[in-house]
Design a protein around this motif. Sequence first.
Motif, PDB file in Angstrom:
ATOM      1  N   LEU A 145       0.870  -1.166   0.000  1.00 30.42           N
ATOM      2  CA  LEU A 145       0.000   0.000   0.000  1.00 30.42           C
ATOM      3  C   LEU A 145       0.908   1.218   0.000  1.00 30.42           C
ATOM      4  O   LEU A 145       1.838   1.293   0.799  1.00 30.42           O
ATOM      5  N   ASN A 146       0.633   2.189  -0.893  1.00 33.10           N
ATOM      6  CA  ASN A 146       1.525   3.334  -1.017  1.00 33.10           C
ATOM      7  C   ASN A 146       0.759   4.556  -1.482  1.00 33.10           C
ATOM      8  O   ASN A 146      -0.149   4.453  -2.303  1.00 33.10           O
ATOM      9  N   MET A 147       1.166   5.724  -0.955  1.00 34.76           N
ATOM     10  CA  MET A 147       0.536   6.981  -1.351  1.00 34.76           C
ATOM     11  C   MET A 147       1.209   7.603  -2.571  1.00 34.76           C
ATOM     12  O   MET A 147       0.543   8.037  -3.491  1.00 34.76           O
ATOM     13  N   GLU A 148       2.531   7.659  -2.562  1.00 31.93           N
ATOM     14  CA  GLU A 148       3.229   8.335  -3.654  1.00 31.93           C
ATOM     15  C   GLU A 148       4.594   7.700  -3.875  1.00 31.93           C
ATOM     16  O   GLU A 148       5.369   7.537  -2.934  1.00 31.93           O
ATOM     17  N   VAL A 149       4.873   7.337  -5.133  1.00 33.81           N
ATOM     18  CA  VAL A 149       6.155   6.720  -5.475  1.00 33.81           C
ATOM     19  C   VAL A 149       6.497   7.086  -6.918  1.00 33.81           C
ATOM     20  O   VAL A 149       5.620   7.124  -7.785  1.00 33.81           O
ATOM     21  N   ALA A 150       7.774   7.377  -7.163  1.00 35.78           N
ATOM     22  CA  ALA A 150       8.200   7.761  -8.508  1.00 35.78           C
ATOM     23  C   ALA A 150       8.263   6.549  -9.445  1.00 35.78           C
ATOM     24  O   ALA A 150       7.746   6.592 -10.552  1.00 35.78           O
ATOM     25  N   ASP A 151       8.903   5.463  -9.005  1.00 37.38           N
ATOM     26  CA  ASP A 151       9.082   4.286  -9.856  1.00 37.38           C
ATOM     27  C   ASP A 151       8.730   3.014  -9.101  1.00 37.38           C
ATOM     28  O   ASP A 151       9.140   2.833  -7.954  1.00 37.38           O
ATOM     29  N   VAL A 152       7.999   2.127  -9.771  1.00 41.04           N
ATOM     30  CA  VAL A 152       7.642   0.829  -9.195  1.00 41.04           C
ATOM     31  C   VAL A 152       8.043  -0.251 -10.186  1.00 41.04           C
ATOM     32  O   VAL A 152       7.751  -0.147 -11.382  1.00 41.04           O
ATOM     33  N   GLU A 153       8.712  -1.288  -9.673  1.00 41.41           N
ATOM     34  CA  GLU A 153       9.069  -2.434 -10.498  1.00 41.41           C
ATOM     35  C   GLU A 153       8.612  -3.690  -9.777  1.00 41.41           C
ATOM     36  O   GLU A 153       8.921  -3.892  -8.609  1.00 41.41           O
ATOM     37  N   VAL A 154       7.883  -4.546 -10.507  1.00 42.63           N
ATOM     38  CA  VAL A 154       7.394  -5.801  -9.936  1.00 42.63           C
ATOM     39  C   VAL A 154       7.993  -6.939 -10.756  1.00 42.63           C
ATOM     40  O   VAL A 154       7.587  -7.181 -11.883  1.00 42.63           O
ATOM     41  N   ALA A 155       8.981  -7.616 -10.166  1.00 39.15           N
ATOM     42  CA  ALA A 155       9.622  -8.742 -10.828  1.00 39.15           C
ATOM     43  C   ALA A 155       9.081 -10.067 -10.293  1.00 39.15           C
ATOM     44  O   ALA A 155       9.180 -11.091 -10.951  1.00 39.15           O
ATOM     45  N   GLY A 156       8.507 -10.036  -9.088  1.00 41.80           N
ATOM     46  CA  GLY A 156       7.931 -11.234  -8.482  1.00 41.80           C
ATOM     47  C   GLY A 156       6.546 -11.514  -9.035  1.00 41.80           C
ATOM     48  O   GLY A 156       6.041 -10.807  -9.913  1.00 41.80           O
ATOM     49  N   SER A 157       5.898 -12.547  -8.505  1.00 42.68           N
ATOM     50  CA  SER A 157       4.589 -12.964  -8.993  1.00 42.68           C
ATOM     51  C   SER A 157       3.567 -13.043  -7.868  1.00 42.68           C
ATOM     52  O   SER A 157       3.924 -13.187  -6.701  1.00 42.68           O
ATOM     53  N   ASN A 158       2.297 -12.960  -8.264  1.00 47.59           N
ATOM     54  CA  ASN A 158       1.159 -13.072  -7.342  1.00 47.59           C
ATOM     55  C   ASN A 158       1.186 -11.990  -6.266  1.00 47.59           C
ATOM     56  O   ASN A 158       0.909 -12.256  -5.099  1.00 47.59           O
ATOM     57  N   ASN A 159       1.510 -10.769  -6.645  1.00 50.98           N
ATOM     58  CA  ASN A 159       1.556  -9.649  -5.714  1.00 50.98           C
ATOM     59  C   ASN A 159       0.383  -8.714  -5.962  1.00 50.98           C
ATOM     60  O   ASN A 159      -0.154  -8.661  -7.068  1.00 50.98           O
ATOM     61  N   ILE A 160       0.023  -7.960  -4.928  1.00 52.19           N
ATOM     62  CA  ILE A 160      -1.035  -6.959  -5.039  1.00 52.19           C
ATOM     63  C   ILE A 160      -0.464  -5.627  -4.589  1.00 52.19           C
ATOM     64  O   ILE A 160       0.047  -5.510  -3.469  1.00 52.19           O
ATOM     65  N   LEU A 161      -0.554  -4.631  -5.457  1.00 50.81           N
ATOM     66  CA  LEU A 161      -0.086  -3.292  -5.116  1.00 50.81           C
ATOM     67  C   LEU A 161      -1.263  -2.333  -5.229  1.00 50.81           C
ATOM     68  O   LEU A 161      -1.904  -2.256  -6.278  1.00 50.81           O
ATOM     69  N   ASN A 162      -1.535  -1.630  -4.150  1.00 50.95           N
ATOM     70  CA  ASN A 162      -2.597  -0.631  -4.125  1.00 50.95           C
ATOM     71  C   ASN A 162      -1.909   0.711  -3.934  1.00 50.95           C
ATOM     72  O   ASN A 162      -1.498   1.051  -2.839  1.00 50.95           O
ATOM     73  N   LEU A 163      -1.772   1.445  -5.027  1.00 50.15           N
ATOM     74  CA  LEU A 163      -0.968   2.654  -5.050  1.00 50.15           C
ATOM     75  C   LEU A 163      -1.852   3.868  -5.329  1.00 50.15           C
ATOM     76  O   LEU A 163      -2.915   3.739  -5.921  1.00 50.15           O
ATOM     77  N   THR A 164      -1.390   5.037  -4.939  1.00 43.35           N
ATOM     78  CA  THR A 164      -2.144   6.247  -5.223  1.00 43.35           C
ATOM     79  C   THR A 164      -1.562   6.947  -6.439  1.00 43.35           C
ATOM     80  O   THR A 164      -2.186   6.991  -7.486  1.00 43.35           O
ATOM     81  N   GLU A 165      -0.346   7.488  -6.319  1.00 49.51           N
ATOM     82  CA  GLU A 165       0.298   8.181  -7.435  1.00 49.51           C
ATOM     83  C   GLU A 165       1.613   7.499  -7.781  1.00 49.51           C
ATOM     84  O   GLU A 165       2.471   7.322  -6.922  1.00 49.51           O
ATOM     85  N   VAL A 166       1.755   7.127  -9.068  1.00 54.32           N
ATOM     86  CA  VAL A 166       2.942   6.411  -9.533  1.00 54.32           C
ATOM     87  C   VAL A 166       3.484   7.102 -10.780  1.00 54.32           C
ATOM     88  O   VAL A 166       2.707   7.453 -11.676  1.00 54.32           O
ATOM     89  N   GLY A 167       4.801   7.241 -10.838  1.00 51.22           N
ATOM     90  CA  GLY A 167       5.430   7.733 -12.066  1.00 51.22           C
ATOM     91  C   GLY A 167       5.441   6.616 -13.089  1.00 51.22           C
ATOM     92  O   GLY A 167       4.519   6.452 -13.868  1.00 51.22           O
ATOM     93  N   ALA A 168       6.472   5.784 -13.069  1.00 51.00           N
ATOM     94  CA  ALA A 168       6.602   4.666 -14.005  1.00 51.00           C
ATOM     95  C   ALA A 168       6.362   3.349 -13.282  1.00 51.00           C
ATOM     96  O   ALA A 168       6.877   3.121 -12.191  1.00 51.00           O
TER      97      ALA A 168
END
Length: 173
Positions: free
Chosen positions: A105-128
């Motif tokens: 869970l995240n409010m603000e992040v510039a860059d997100v990378e997901v290399a793993g599997s079966n993950n859930i990301l609940n984000l507010t503001e994302v750059g890339a």
Amino acid sequence: MRIAPPAVLLAACLLSACGDTSSGEASTSAADAAARVVSAVTRGVLTDPATGANCNGQDVAITRDGFSLVLEGNCGTIVVTGSNGAVNVDRARAIRVDGREVTVLNMEVADVEVAGSNNILNLTEVGALRIAGDDNMVLARQIERVVISGRSNTVNPDNTPELDDTGSGNRVL
């Protein structure tokens, strides 16, 4: 007879490499471990912090499985290699998830990378957002750019981000 406090004994053990130096093995591994701890502290990396921690601009490494963390303040780069856990992050420069079955869970992040599997990301503001893993779900209010190379991922932003999907079976809603 006076007994030294545990902290003094631990320090003495680390300084003497906790063992017989005749073979060199015990001293090398203990010295290496001590050097890694000192290096992590000097670089400003919080490794496997307690349940709640304030980042104060530091990078964070989450390596253990079954974690549940709240990271407050502005974080540097957060790297999650552990699995089966959850992390709530106020703000971060970057987040990388290599583990499996992680909830972020995240409010603000510039860059997100997901290399793993079966993950859930609940984000507010994302750059890339880059997804190389499979079967991940990303929810967000605002994503600037999405790059997907994995399979069977779902991205559900409130806006319409720039998209580059070279994977298969992915959905951007």
